[in-house]
Scaffold this active site. Structure first.
Site, PDB file in Angstrom:
ATOM      1  N   ASP A 109       3.882   7.624  -2.239  1.00 10.40           N
ATOM      2  CA  ASP A 109       2.785   7.146  -1.406  1.00 10.40           C
ATOM      3  C   ASP A 109       1.566   8.023  -1.670  1.00 10.40           C
ATOM      4  O   ASP A 109       1.635   9.239  -1.518  1.00 10.40           O
ATOM      5  CB  ASP A 109       3.224   7.232   0.068  1.00 10.40           C
ATOM      6  CG  ASP A 109       2.174   6.696   1.010  1.00 10.40           C
ATOM      7  OD1 ASP A 109       1.237   6.027   0.535  1.00 10.40           O
ATOM      8  OD2 ASP A 109       2.295   6.949   2.223  1.00 10.40           O
ATOM      9  N   ASP A 137      -1.155   1.367  -3.048  1.00  9.36           N
ATOM     10  CA  ASP A 137      -0.980   2.819  -3.090  1.00  9.36           C
ATOM     11  C   ASP A 137       0.441   3.281  -2.768  1.00  9.36           C
ATOM     12  O   ASP A 137       0.653   4.411  -2.411  1.00  9.36           O
ATOM     13  CB  ASP A 137      -1.990   3.494  -2.151  1.00  9.36           C
ATOM     14  CG  ASP A 137      -1.779   3.073  -0.703  1.00  9.36           C
ATOM     15  OD1 ASP A 137      -1.019   2.118  -0.473  1.00  9.36           O
ATOM     16  OD2 ASP A 137      -2.369   3.704   0.185  1.00  9.36           O
ATOM     17  N   GLU A 138       1.382   2.379  -2.886  1.00  9.21           N
ATOM     18  CA  GLU A 138       2.769   2.741  -2.559  1.00  9.21           C
ATOM     19  C   GLU A 138       3.725   2.120  -3.570  1.00  9.21           C
ATOM     20  O   GLU A 138       3.564   0.951  -3.916  1.00  9.21           O
ATOM     21  CB  GLU A 138       3.158   2.138  -1.208  1.00  9.21           C
ATOM     22  CG  GLU A 138       2.874   2.969  -0.002  1.00  9.21           C
ATOM     23  CD  GLU A 138       3.300   2.197   1.238  1.00  9.21           C
ATOM     24  OE1 GLU A 138       4.463   2.353   1.649  1.00  9.21           O
ATOM     25  OE2 GLU A 138       2.491   1.439   1.760  1.00  9.21           O
TER      26      GLU A 138
END
Lengths: 415, 364
Positions: A9, A111-112
């Protein structure tokens, strides 16, 4: 077989990415070290906080609150606009690095990611050691930091990744659930949102541990199958596999809308705003590898009356100009001159490019296709504003509109 | 106005005129039908695009005219008991309907505002049997385009020249052409008739040898039978030069049993919901045609014995296009000529009665 799953993350993703980008371009200030946010321009009526730095957090600034409110909390706050093309680049650079560690990577959002490390221990080594190595490589090569959570399934890995930030590796193995996860407030559990948390609290369920130890029949009675899922999650149970190459289910359509900072009252301006939306939507359409055969336009007037028109096309398309042509004709058909506050476009009924029904009158878009491809590549490499249409010069309008934040979990174009 | 008429005859007359009425018209009066009792009884429906006048056998007691809501009036008459119906209009434009023990009084509209159906000059006249016209429409109408971007393609081209009448429909991906050869000479004209007009006229006419007269003016077409008259606007513009679409050379010609091919394609398309997404692949080899398709549901293969004259070929099609034309062709042994993987394929009768042209789907 026991699996090993990592959840990666990016810490304050949008803010870090903008910060790194500025540093690379010679800025002397690191946004991450000062009170700063990524936010829309409030003059253009989309001013909410999209991401915040840790110093900004100190001023109790919250993601999602209006920018002007954040500025009241911290008058020296630095506000930077979002750059979705930069974020797409950063996201794909991240997944490129991760590919050195496993072939099973699922992009969960921009973003993960989830990474299935099962069986790779024997080759690359212990998960915690490797996670630290991954973090270091990302920090060195890309300049931003990530949190990595490790466990035996995706849910626990994600919960672990969220524990303490930034730039840390955590584990929540099944035997650690009661110590590390159960004391957390129930709203920290994945899938417990703003609607569910108050209901749970009303039932006297305040921590994840409370939820895990609540009678499953009661949860089933209150929340139906959703209750069963919550109970399983609170107990760290999740069987879902890491889906390589897909963070999304089948894409049904791609759309975008924008609120204009003034009321649009003339056709030429309306066309330009629509064009700026078409630019991003058709680019995302091309990245997704599809052609669309339905184009829709929606408008909201100054009196907040919404309307939309759509059109089915005989031949699926993916060229910016081809989509724009249809959008213009739909707009002409529906607009009666009312001042417009918001405009949106959407393309759907998607077709793969594997089969093309030949037509007697197919307009020859080949040249246009090559141009689109070149422009797309330039924009990906040098940023979204590296090439813009001259009609936007001095127009006061953004040449590309798009990437509304709540659309991001399904942002197809990065995949 | 007052007349007496058999319920079923009146109902049929309404039914015919109603075909021209738009259920949701811009003007209230256009949602109505005009009932006119003069020397004879006529019922008129008019959408401004199409107008239909049906002649109804009735005993006219008192002349006059009225407009009534088409749907309501039609439903009332249809549901009345068998027998004679008496229709009267009072001075307040109320329409009184009486049949056995049923007494209706519904509001009518003064007929003076009802738009006239334009007169069509009776210069260019052709006469066909109703059966021939029905067949011509049935064989071409399915290929009409539904895309309003090219209005000319939303109609059927009707061409008349010497002893030949030709209907052509093109939707951009296929063409259906049907010829009728007569022993008489026809006037020369070429017009584009809206698909809706042809679809309505084919519902009105019967598969009989009774004649239908067709008159063509610059902007209107008139179809006239013994008991009804249909006038429609024509579509303005230039139709595509369809003769240019026909390829001259073919890589492969196959001779095949029509029913066998139709059944195979129908079976193959059971697992394709959308032929544009999942084409059927045709593999032509010596004496054999293999049809295959792959979808998320599964895959299927069908083999058909054929006679081949030409090269091996492999190409994809939207199965719907084949099904549409194979269903209307009557001949059992047909020839299909394939020009190339990306060129048109045609199905054509030996005596030029019909030509169906289909463009393939390019498979990457």
């Amino acid at each position: 077989m026991t699996r090993t799953i990592m959840h990666i993350d990016v810490n304050s993703a949008f803010l870090s990415w903008t910060a790194v980008h500025m540093l690379q371009h010679g800025s002397s200030i690191d946004l991450r070290n000062i009170p700063s946010i990524i936010g829309g321009n409030q003059a253009t009526r989309h001013g909410i906080v999209l991401a915040k730095s840790i110093p900004a957090k100190g001023f109790k600034i919250q993601t999602g609150e209006p920018v002007f409110q954040a500025k009241q909390k911290c008058p020296n706050l630095v506000v930077m606009p979002p750059d979705y093309f930069l974020y797409m680049q950063c996201s794909s650079a991240l997944s490129e690095i991760l590919q050195n560690y496993s072939d099973k990577i699922q992009l969960f959002s921009i973003d993960e990611c989830f990474l299935d490390y099962t069986g790779i221990e024997k080759i690359l080594g212990e998960p915690i050691k490797v996670a630290n190595q991954i973090r270091e490589q990302i920090r060195k090569e890309l300049g931003f930091t990530v949190n990595i959570g490790i466990s035996t399934n995706k849910l626990l890995a994600k919960m672990a990744g969220d524990l303490k930030k930034p730039d840390m590796t955590h584990t929540i193995y099944p035997e650690e659930i009661s110590a590390k996860m159960w004391p957390l407030p129930v709203e920290d559990l994945y899938m417990v949102g703003r609607a569910t948390a108050p209901k749970l609290k009303g039932m006297g369920i305040h921590t994840i541990g409370d939820l895990a130890n609540t009678d499953i029949e009661l949860l089933k009675y209150k929340f139906k199958s959703w209750g069963l899922m919550l109970h399983a999650y609170a107990n760290g149970i999740d069987e879902s596999p890491v889906h390589p190459g897909s963070g999304h289910t089948v894409i049904k359509g791609i759309g975008n809308s924008t609120t204009v900072y003034f009321d649009v009252i003339d056709k030429q301006t309306a066309y330009k705003v629509l064009l700026s939306l078409v630019e991003t939507v058709s680019m995302r359409l091309r990245f997704s590898g599809f052609c669309c055969s339905v184009v829709a336009v929606s408008l909201k007037t100054d009196e907040l009356i919404s309307s939309s028109h759509q059109k089915k096309l005989m031949t699926p398309i993916d060229c910016t100009n081809a989509v724009f042509k249809e959008v213009k004709s739909l707009f002409d058909e529906m607009w009666r001159g009312q001042p417009i506050r918001q405009m949106g476009i959407r393309v759907s009924d998607l077709y793969t490019k594997d089969y093309i029904q030949l037509s007697f009158f197919e307009e020859n878009w080949d040249k246009q296709r090559r141009l689109d491809k070149t422009i797309d590549e330039i924009r990906i490499k040098y940023g979204s504003n590296a090439v813009i249409r001259s009609s936007f010069l001095w127009s006061g309008l953004s040449p590309l509109e798009g990437g509304v934040v709540d659309e991001f979990p399904v942002m197809s174009s990065i995949l | 106005m007052e007349f007496i008429c058999d319920k079923n005859i009146l109902s049929d007359g309404i039914n015919t005129a109603q075909k021209a009425v738009m259920p949701k018209a811009a003007l209230q009066i256009l949602e109505g039908i005009l009932i006119k009792a003069e020397n004879s009884l006529t019922i008129t429906g008019n959408s401004l695009e199409i107008g239909i006048v049906s002649n109804v056998e009735a005993e006219i007691v008192k002349t006059g005219s009225i407009v009534v809501n088409s749907r309501i009036f039609g439903e009332i008459i249809r549901k009345l008991p068998e027998g004679n119906v008496k229709i009267q209009v009072d001075e307040l434009n109320n329409v009184i309907i009486e049949c056995k023990n049923s007494h209706f009084k519904i509001k009518g509209i003064d007929s003076s505002g009802y738009p006239e159906i334009p007169e069509v000059e009776q210069d260019n006249k052709i006469v066909l049997t109703q059966n021939v016209l029905r067949e011509m429409i049935k064989h071409t109408l399915f290929s009409v385009s539904i895309d309003d971007n090219r209005p000319v393609l939303t109609g059927v081209l009707i061409e008349s020249e010497s002893n030949r009448i030709t209907f052509v429909a093109i939707d951009g991906f296929r063409m259906a052409l049907r010829n009728f050869f007569s022993d008489q000479n026809y006037p020369e004209f070429s017009v584009i008739v809206p698909a809706k007009t042809l679809s309505e006229i084919s519902k009105i006419i019967q598969p009989t040898d009774e004649n239908i007269e067709i008159y063509v003016s610059k902007s209107q077409i008139l179809f006239s039978t013994n008991n009804c008259k249909l006038v429609s606007k024509l579509i303005e513009g230039e139709f595509i030069n369809y003769k240019n679409l026909l390829p001259e050379k073919f890589e492969s010609n196959i001779s095949i049993d029509r029913t066998e091919l139709l059944s195979s394609i129908e079976r193959v398309s059971l697992i394709t919901s959308d032929g544009r997404r999942n084409p059927v692949k045709f593999d032509i080899k010596r004496n054999n045609l293999t049809l295959t398709t792959n979808t998320e549901i599964g895959n299927v293969r069908e083999d058909i014995e054929i006679e081949v004259d030409g090269e091996k070929l492999s190409l994809g099609f939207n199965p719907k296009y084949f099904i549409d034309c194979l269903r209307v062709i009557e001949e059992e042994k047909i020839t299909i000529s394939f020009s190339s993987e990306i060129g048109p394929s045609i199905i054509k009768s030996g005596i030029d009665e019909y030509i169906y042209l289909i463009l393939p789907i390019k498979i990457r």
